[in-house]
Design a protein around this motif. Structure first.
Motif, PDB file in Angstrom:
ATOM      1  N   THR A  14       1.130  -1.242   0.103  1.00 23.40           N
ATOM      2  CA  THR A  14       0.003  -0.256  -0.102  1.00 23.40           C
ATOM      3  C   THR A  14       1.005   0.920  -0.006  1.00 23.40           C
ATOM      4  N   HIS A  15       0.615   2.493  -0.303  1.00 21.17           N
ATOM      5  CA  HIS A  15       1.201   3.759  -0.210  1.00 21.17           C
ATOM      6  C   HIS A  15       1.803   4.035   0.730  1.00 21.17           C
ATOM      7  N   ARG A  16       0.885   3.374   1.892  1.00 22.59           N
ATOM      8  CA  ARG A  16       0.797   3.688   3.272  1.00 22.59           C
ATOM      9  C   ARG A  16       2.320   3.108   3.850  1.00 22.59           C
ATOM     10  N   GLN A  17       2.600   1.387   3.174  1.00 25.77           N
ATOM     11  CA  GLN A  17       3.609   0.491   3.634  1.00 25.77           C
ATOM     12  C   GLN A  17       4.532   1.954   3.027  1.00 25.77           C
ATOM     13  N   ILE A  18       4.641   1.486   1.573  1.00 24.12           N
ATOM     14  CA  ILE A  18       5.405   2.135   0.777  1.00 24.12           C
ATOM     15  C   ILE A  18       6.414   3.169   1.190  1.00 24.12           C
ATOM     16  N   ALA A  19       5.632   4.236   2.067  1.00 23.45           N
ATOM     17  CA  ALA A  19       6.069   5.557   2.955  1.00 23.45           C
ATOM     18  C   ALA A  19       6.932   5.472   3.459  1.00 23.45           C
ATOM     19  N   THR A  20       7.244   4.116   4.392  1.00 27.85           N
ATOM     20  CA  THR A  20       6.987   3.633   5.965  1.00 27.85           C
ATOM     21  C   THR A  20       8.974   2.815   5.425  1.00 27.85           C
ATOM     22  N   ARG A  21       8.888   2.260   4.340  1.00 25.09           N
ATOM     23  CA  ARG A  21       9.741   1.686   3.393  1.00 25.09           C
ATOM     24  C   ARG A  21      10.560   2.598   3.255  1.00 25.09           C
ATOM     25  N   MET A  22      10.702   3.847   2.073  1.00 21.59           N
ATOM     26  CA  MET A  22      10.665   4.996   1.837  1.00 21.59           C
ATOM     27  C   MET A  22      11.484   6.406   2.606  1.00 21.59           C
ATOM     28  N   GLY A  23      10.752   5.924   3.831  1.00 20.17           N
ATOM     29  CA  GLY A  23      11.210   7.330   4.659  1.00 20.17           C
ATOM     30  C   GLY A  23      10.862   8.292   4.114  1.00 20.17           C
ATOM     31  N   LEU A  24       9.356   8.779   3.493  1.00 20.05           N
ATOM     32  CA  LEU A  24       8.595   9.547   2.831  1.00 20.05           C
ATOM     33  C   LEU A  24       7.566   9.870   3.465  1.00 20.05           C
TER      34      LEU A  24
ATOM     35  N   GLN B 240       3.036  10.156   3.335  1.00 16.00           N
ATOM     36  CA  GLN B 240       2.480   9.050   2.497  1.00 16.00           C
ATOM     37  C   GLN B 240       1.509  10.304   0.838  1.00 16.00           C
ATOM     38  N   THR B 241       2.279  11.597   1.366  1.00 14.27           N
ATOM     39  CA  THR B 241       1.436  12.575   0.003  1.00 14.27           C
ATOM     40  C   THR B 241       2.494  11.939  -0.287  1.00 14.27           C
ATOM     41  N   THR B 242       3.799  12.668  -0.340  1.00 10.74           N
ATOM     42  CA  THR B 242       5.102  11.749  -1.590  1.00 10.74           C
ATOM     43  C   THR B 242       4.589  10.848  -2.210  1.00 10.74           C
ATOM     44  N   VAL B 243       4.454   9.889  -1.499  1.00 10.46           N
ATOM     45  CA  VAL B 243       4.163   8.742  -2.435  1.00 10.46           C
ATOM     46  C   VAL B 243       2.964   8.826  -3.362  1.00 10.46           C
ATOM     47  N   ASN B 244       2.160   9.456  -3.284  1.00  9.65           N
ATOM     48  CA  ASN B 244       1.006   9.345  -3.867  1.00  9.65           C
ATOM     49  C   ASN B 244       0.967   9.991  -4.936  1.00  9.65           C
ATOM     50  N   THR B 245       2.105  11.143  -4.484  1.00 11.05           N
ATOM     51  CA  THR B 245       2.543  12.302  -5.663  1.00 11.05           C
ATOM     52  C   THR B 245       3.166  11.386  -6.528  1.00 11.05           C
ATOM     53  N   TYR B 246       4.102  10.402  -6.623  1.00 10.90           N
ATOM     54  CA  TYR B 246       4.576   9.744  -7.403  1.00 10.90           C
ATOM     55  C   TYR B 246       3.917   8.329  -7.930  1.00 10.90           C
ATOM     56  N   ALA B 247       3.473   8.691  -7.163  1.00 13.74           N
ATOM     57  CA  ALA B 247       2.238   6.636  -7.694  1.00 13.74           C
ATOM     58  C   ALA B 247       1.174   7.859  -8.885  1.00 13.74           C
ATOM     59  N   LYS B 248       0.313   9.235  -8.755  1.00 12.50           N
ATOM     60  CA  LYS B 248       0.087   9.896  -9.867  1.00 12.50           C
ATOM     61  C   LYS B 248       1.478  10.203 -11.017  1.00 12.50           C
ATOM     62  N   ARG B 249       2.632  10.262 -11.117  1.00 13.69           N
ATOM     63  CA  ARG B 249       3.387  10.687 -11.898  1.00 13.69           C
ATOM     64  C   ARG B 249       3.611   9.980 -12.484  1.00 13.69           C
ATOM     65  N   ILE B 250       3.815   8.491 -12.120  1.00 12.84           N
ATOM     66  CA  ILE B 250       4.255   7.298 -12.581  1.00 12.84           C
ATOM     67  C   ILE B 250       3.051   6.747 -13.641  1.00 12.84           C
ATOM     68  N   ARG B 251       1.769   7.181 -12.609  1.00 11.12           N
ATOM     69  CA  ARG B 251       0.669   6.745 -14.290  1.00 11.12           C
ATOM     70  C   ARG B 251       0.679   7.810 -15.554  1.00 11.12           C
ATOM     71  N   ALA B 252       0.508   8.908 -14.593  1.00 11.49           N
ATOM     72  CA  ALA B 252       0.533   9.514 -16.271  1.00 11.49           C
ATOM     73  C   ALA B 252       1.814   9.558 -17.169  1.00 11.49           C
ATOM     74  N   LYS B 253       2.957   8.874 -16.510  1.00 11.74           N
ATOM     75  CA  LYS B 253       3.695   8.727 -17.439  1.00 11.74           C
ATOM     76  C   LYS B 253       4.216   7.503 -18.786  1.00 11.74           C
TER      77      LYS B 253
END
Length: 214
Positions: free
Chosen positions: A159-169, A171-184
């Motif tokens: 989940t985005h929450r789990q990813i945020a914990t693992r990447m040290g970010l 959750q908002t930043t992970v959400n933004t990354y995911a949005k940009r990945i989908r767009a690209k």
């Protein structure tokens, strides 16, 4: 003498920059407002527009681009996550400073911009160099290393929450990354992201093993 416009939604921040500029004999503050929409249309472009942004997101990048049509933006922000300093400059910023920058740095930034230069305050230089290095590591679809890492975790079932914990970010930043990945990648859901991760070779064995052990 050069003209300065100030855009800051917090009155204290706005007053602080206004006072700082007003004390310099070479500057004239011609506008100090709470939002870009309140900026009076200049008869000529502003020499510098100090733009105080609490954080950088896609909407903030649009604001920078809008300001760049009426003056040279000097953007003050926290510079955490994505979009990046490089993205902000590409949107039209002529200077990027930390919101914790010293007063002398703010003045120096305005002077450099007026002379036609690009200014980065010392607090942002290391981050900017990392971003430039990351650009060289992008894959053919334009994904930066941190976006590739995020894609791997998503495709591995986190989940985005789990990813945020693992990447040290956040959750908002992970959400933004995911949005940009989908767009690209031009996909709209997690299943398509997973398929693309496999096709592009980004779903590493390490990510799968980590998921199994979680």
């Amino acid at each position: 003498m050069f003209t300065v416009a100030i855009v800051a939604d917090q009155p204290i921040s706005r007053a602080g920059v206004e006072k700082l500029a007003a004390e310099d004999a070479g500057m004239r503050v011609v506008a100090a407002v709470g939002s870009v929409d309140e900026l009076p249309a200049p008869s000529a472009s502003y020499d510098v527009v100090v733009l105080n942004l609490s954080y950088i997101n896609d909407s903030a990048i649009d604001t920078v681009a809008k300001v760049a049509t009426v003056g040279r933006p000097l953007v003050s922000s926290a510079w955490e996550g994505s979009p990046t300093l490089l993205t902000t400059i590409r949107a039209g910023a002529r200077g990027c400073i930390s919101r914790f920058a010293e007063q002398r740095e703010v003045l120096e930034a305005m002077r450099v911009i007026v002379r036609g230069g690009l200014y980065l305050c010392p607090r942002t230089v290391d981050q900017f160099q990392v971003e430039l290095a990351d650009r060289g590591d992008e894959d053919q679809n334009g994904l930066a290393p941190r976006e590739i890492e995020t894609l791997r975790w998503i495709a591995s079932g986190f989940t985005h929450r789990q990813i945020a914990t693992r990447m040290g970010l956040s959750q908002t930043t992970v959400n933004t990354y995911a949005k940009r990945i989908r767009a690209k990648l031009k996909v709209s859901n997690k299943a398509e992201l997973t398929r693309m991760a496999i096709e592009l070779g980004h779903l590493s064995g390490k990510a799968r093993r980590t998921r199994s052990a979680a």
